[in-house]
Design a protein around this motif. Structure first.
Motif, mmCIF file in Angstrom:
data_model
loop_
_atom_site.group_PDB
_atom_site.id
_atom_site.type_symbol
_atom_site.label_atom_id
_atom_site.label_comp_id
_atom_site.label_asym_id
_atom_site.label_seq_id
_atom_site.Cartn_x
_atom_site.Cartn_y
_atom_site.Cartn_z
ATOM 1 N N SER A 147 -11.279 3.304 -0.588
ATOM 2 C CA SER A 147 -9.991 2.624 -0.442
ATOM 3 C C SER A 147 -9.055 2.900 -1.620
ATOM 4 C CB SER A 147 -10.199 1.112 -0.289
ATOM 5 O OG SER A 147 -10.821 0.572 -1.453
ATOM 6 N N SER A 179 0.809 -1.223 0.000
ATOM 7 C CA SER A 179 0.000 0.000 0.000
ATOM 8 C C SER A 179 0.838 1.267 0.000
ATOM 9 C CB SER A 179 -0.934 0.006 1.219
ATOM 10 O OG SER A 179 -0.173 -0.012 2.425
ATOM 11 N N HIS A 207 -4.958 3.123 -0.120
ATOM 12 C CA HIS A 207 -5.887 2.510 0.853
ATOM 13 C C HIS A 207 -5.856 3.283 2.176
ATOM 14 C CE1 HIS A 207 -6.208 -0.758 -1.987
ATOM 15 N NE2 HIS A 207 -4.915 -0.999 -1.909
#
Length: 240
Positions: free
Chosen positions: A104, A26, A97
């Motif tokens: 997200s 992420s 996210h």
């Protein structure tokens, strides 16, 4: 180039990098310290109105006027200057996210670089003696982007900044060295996938219509102020 009596540029470089990666791919946090030592620099000179005939060059005849061509542009590398260091740091942060659920796909990207140089090149091309940094080197460079992607729709708003820097260009009438003022450019892009065959894209470059400004020696001596306007792109892609 143009002067085999000069030494080429050699440099030694060292980097120290720290990288941290967030879970589930992420994003990442990266810090970089860098140091480069340049053994020698090459100075170039451009004469926009060089009299080739007066310096012994055979000038071709203009068939339209039956006279020799007028003066032209002459550029040469003329000097090796003392070497210098280039050092600084760079910070990068990227995270997706950030929010749960339908948000997200929201993400952010930040980048900042600070660079300083020990190069102090003496120049009097601006009409008075001055010490210049390396051409093209901005002390501060930063960028930020906010983006969203849910697989079907994507959008990105990005801003880029750089502080003033020295250009290698001169103007013809007094051979003044040109400096570029700081600039902030904002771009926007959006895309939409209608289906697996058809997609569309829309883009605006220089959203705020920022000008490009150059000056001589000090910011009060303006050379040019150019507005290039916004650039808009729109298109579709069809796949079979």
């Amino acid at each position: 180039g143009t002067n085999p009596g000069l030494n080429p540029m050699y440099a030694k470089q060292a980097d120290l990098v720290f990288e941290h990666y967030f879970p589930d791919s992420s994003g990442a946090l990266v810090a970089d310290l860098f140091y480069k030592h340049i053994d020698s620099l090459v100075q170039t000179f451009t004469d926009e109105n060089y009299d080739f005939a007066a310096h012994g060059y055979k000038v071709p005849i203009n068939p339209t006027t039956n006279q020799p061509y007028l003066n032209g542009v002459f550029q040469t590398a003329y000097n090796n200057t003392r070497g210098c260091y280039v050092r600084g740091m760079e910070l990068q942060f990227t995270k997706t996210h950030i929010l749960p659920g339908p948000w997200s796909g929201l993400g952010v990207s930040l980048n900042y670089a600070y660079t300083e140089s020990g190069s102090k090149i003496d120049s009097d091309l601006g009409g008075f003696p001055q010490q210049q940094n390396l051409p093209g080197l901005s002390r501060n460079v930063a960028s930020a982007a906010l983006f969203y992607d849910n697989g079907k729709f994507s959008s990105r708003l990005a801003a880029n900044y750089r502080s003033p820097f020295v250009s290698a260009a001169q103007v013809s009438f007094t051979f003044q060295t040109v400096y570029f003022a700081s600039e902030q450019v904002v771009d926007y892009q959006a895309a939409y996938n209608f289906n697996k065959h058809l997609s569309g894209m829309f883009q605006i470059l220089n959203l705020t219509d920022q000008p490009t400004r150059t000056y001589f020696g000090t910011p009060t001596q303006t050379s040019t102020l150019q507005y290039f306007g916004r650039t808009l792109y729109a298109g579709f892609s069809l796949k079979f």
